[in-house]
Scaffold this motif. Structure first.
Motif, PDB file in Angstrom:
ATOM      1  N   SER A  42       0.828  -1.192   0.000  1.00 37.43           N
ATOM      2  CA  SER A  42       0.000   0.000   0.000  1.00 37.43           C
ATOM      3  C   SER A  42       0.871   1.253   0.000  1.00 37.43           C
ATOM      4  O   SER A  42       1.588   1.527   0.965  1.00 37.43           O
ATOM      5  N   ALA A  43       0.797   2.016  -1.078  1.00 42.29           N
ATOM      6  CA  ALA A  43       1.581   3.252  -1.163  1.00 42.29           C
ATOM      7  C   ALA A  43       1.141   4.246  -0.082  1.00 42.29           C
ATOM      8  O   ALA A  43       1.973   4.889   0.561  1.00 42.29           O
ATOM      9  N   ASP A  44      -0.183   4.349   0.118  1.00 47.86           N
ATOM     10  CA  ASP A  44      -0.678   5.273   1.145  1.00 47.86           C
ATOM     11  C   ASP A  44      -0.326   4.769   2.541  1.00 47.86           C
ATOM     12  O   ASP A  44       0.017   5.556   3.425  1.00 47.86           O
ATOM     13  N   GLY A  45      -0.413   3.455   2.745  1.00 43.62           N
ATOM     14  CA  GLY A  45      -0.032   2.899   4.028  1.00 43.62           C
ATOM     15  C   GLY A  45       1.441   3.106   4.305  1.00 43.62           C
ATOM     16  O   GLY A  45       1.854   3.408   5.433  1.00 43.62           O
ATOM     17  N   GLN A  46       2.242   2.953   3.274  1.00 42.68           N
ATOM     18  CA  GLN A  46       3.680   3.183   3.379  1.00 42.68           C
ATOM     19  C   GLN A  46       3.963   4.619   3.796  1.00 42.68           C
ATOM     20  O   GLN A  46       4.738   4.876   4.726  1.00 42.68           O
ATOM     21  N   ARG A  47       3.317   5.553   3.139  1.00 38.82           N
ATOM     22  CA  ARG A  47       3.538   6.969   3.464  1.00 38.82           C
ATOM     23  C   ARG A  47       2.991   7.323   4.842  1.00 38.82           C
ATOM     24  O   ARG A  47       3.543   8.176   5.535  1.00 38.82           O
ATOM     25  N   ALA A  48       1.883   6.672   5.228  1.00 36.13           N
ATOM     26  CA  ALA A  48       1.324   6.925   6.555  1.00 36.13           C
ATOM     27  C   ALA A  48       2.337   6.571   7.640  1.00 36.13           C
ATOM     28  O   ALA A  48       2.511   7.306   8.621  1.00 36.13           O
ATOM     29  N   PHE A  49       3.031   5.444   7.462  1.00 36.59           N
ATOM     30  CA  PHE A  49       4.031   5.063   8.460  1.00 36.59           C
ATOM     31  C   PHE A  49       5.266   5.953   8.404  1.00 36.59           C
ATOM     32  O   PHE A  49       5.918   6.191   9.419  1.00 36.59           O
ATOM     33  N   GLN A  50       5.582   6.475   7.247  1.00 34.80           N
ATOM     34  CA  GLN A  50       6.658   7.451   7.162  1.00 34.80           C
ATOM     35  C   GLN A  50       6.262   8.709   7.945  1.00 34.80           C
ATOM     36  O   GLN A  50       7.092   9.303   8.646  1.00 34.80           O
ATOM     37  N   ASP A  51       4.988   9.103   7.831  1.00 38.84           N
ATOM     38  CA  ASP A  51       4.503  10.266   8.581  1.00 38.84           C
ATOM     39  C   ASP A  51       4.542  10.004  10.079  1.00 38.84           C
ATOM     40  O   ASP A  51       4.880  10.895  10.873  1.00 38.84           O
ATOM     41  N   ILE A  52       4.176   8.784  10.479  1.00 38.18           N
ATOM     42  CA  ILE A  52       4.199   8.427  11.898  1.00 38.18           C
ATOM     43  C   ILE A  52       5.624   8.511  12.443  1.00 38.18           C
ATOM     44  O   ILE A  52       5.864   9.071  13.530  1.00 38.18           O
TER      45      ILE A  52
END
Length: 224
Positions: A42-52
């Motif tokens: 998941s590209a969005d999931g990947q970026r969400a964890f980068q944000d976290i």
């Protein structure tokens, strides 16, 4: 936590009976694998964890809550988008066996019952027996995965073929959403330490599983 999310495509209901559960997990994982698992990260999931990770680092190193709020808001939006994109599959945590290369965090809190998992990262594991050119290709593919370039990673891995194990990072959606919500409330209330604790709970919830390990599970024999 060694893994930096750089970071699948199944949404299935697994029955509660032991036989049906084993059957279902195997069947749905085979469907998932059939399309090359890392293409379903998941590209969005990947970026969400980068944000976290970004928000946690800001809060941990500076304590400046105002600076961390944009990353937390972005993580919430991206996690919501990831769930809507149908990039999840359902399983009980005790059916997902952690890869030995990435043991569970000491602070990991197991999820009980069936839950939805979001593949938020991937990594190829290098075997010492591989030829040098294949080890180099795997290192390049991992770097490409961490940059979100799954097509390039797929092309690079043609050199390696089937000689590499693939590790997926799975995040339980509901616990992560809850931890992210708490972290946002704490940050808005200027409580950076509590916010960091909540974000660590989200990161510690991730499980790393081997694609080969799950794919090799055989359905249980029908009850006589």
């Amino acid at each position: 936590m060694k893994f930096i999310p750089a970071l699948a495509a199944i949404s299935a209901l697994i029955c509660t009976s032991p036989v049906a559960k084993a059957d279902s997990l195997h069947t749905h994982w085979e469907k998932f694998k059939a399309h090359r698992a890392f293409h379903h990260l998941s590209a969005d999931g990947q970026r969400a964890f980068q944000d976290i990770l970004k928000a946690r680092d800001i809060l941990q190193t500076t304590g400046k809550t105002e600076a961390a709020i944009p990353a937390l808001y972005d993580a919430q939006k991206r996690l919501t988008a990831a769930v809507k994109a149908d990039r999840t599959f359902q399983a009980a945590e005790n059916d997902l066996h952690p890869a030995p290369q990435h043991p569970l965090s000491a602070n990991h809190q197991p999820v009980t019952g069936q839950t939805d998992w979001l593949p938020v990262g991937g990594e190829f594991i290098v075997s010492e027996t591989l030829a040098p050119e294949k080890k180099t290709a795997i290192a390049s593919a991992n770097a490409q995965l961490k940059s979100g370039n799954t097509d390039q990673a797929a092309e690079t891995m043609k050199v390696v073929g089937e000689d590499a194990d693939f590790i997926l990072a799975l995040a339980p959606i509901t616990p992560v959403q809850g931890a992210l919500y708490r972290a946002t409330v704490f940050t808005e209330g200027h409580h950076p330490n509590d916010a960091v604790e909540a974000l660590n709970q989200a990161l510690d919830s991730v499980i790393f599983v081997s694609e080969n390990t799950l794919a090799s599970q055989q359905p249980a024999a029908p009850a006589q």
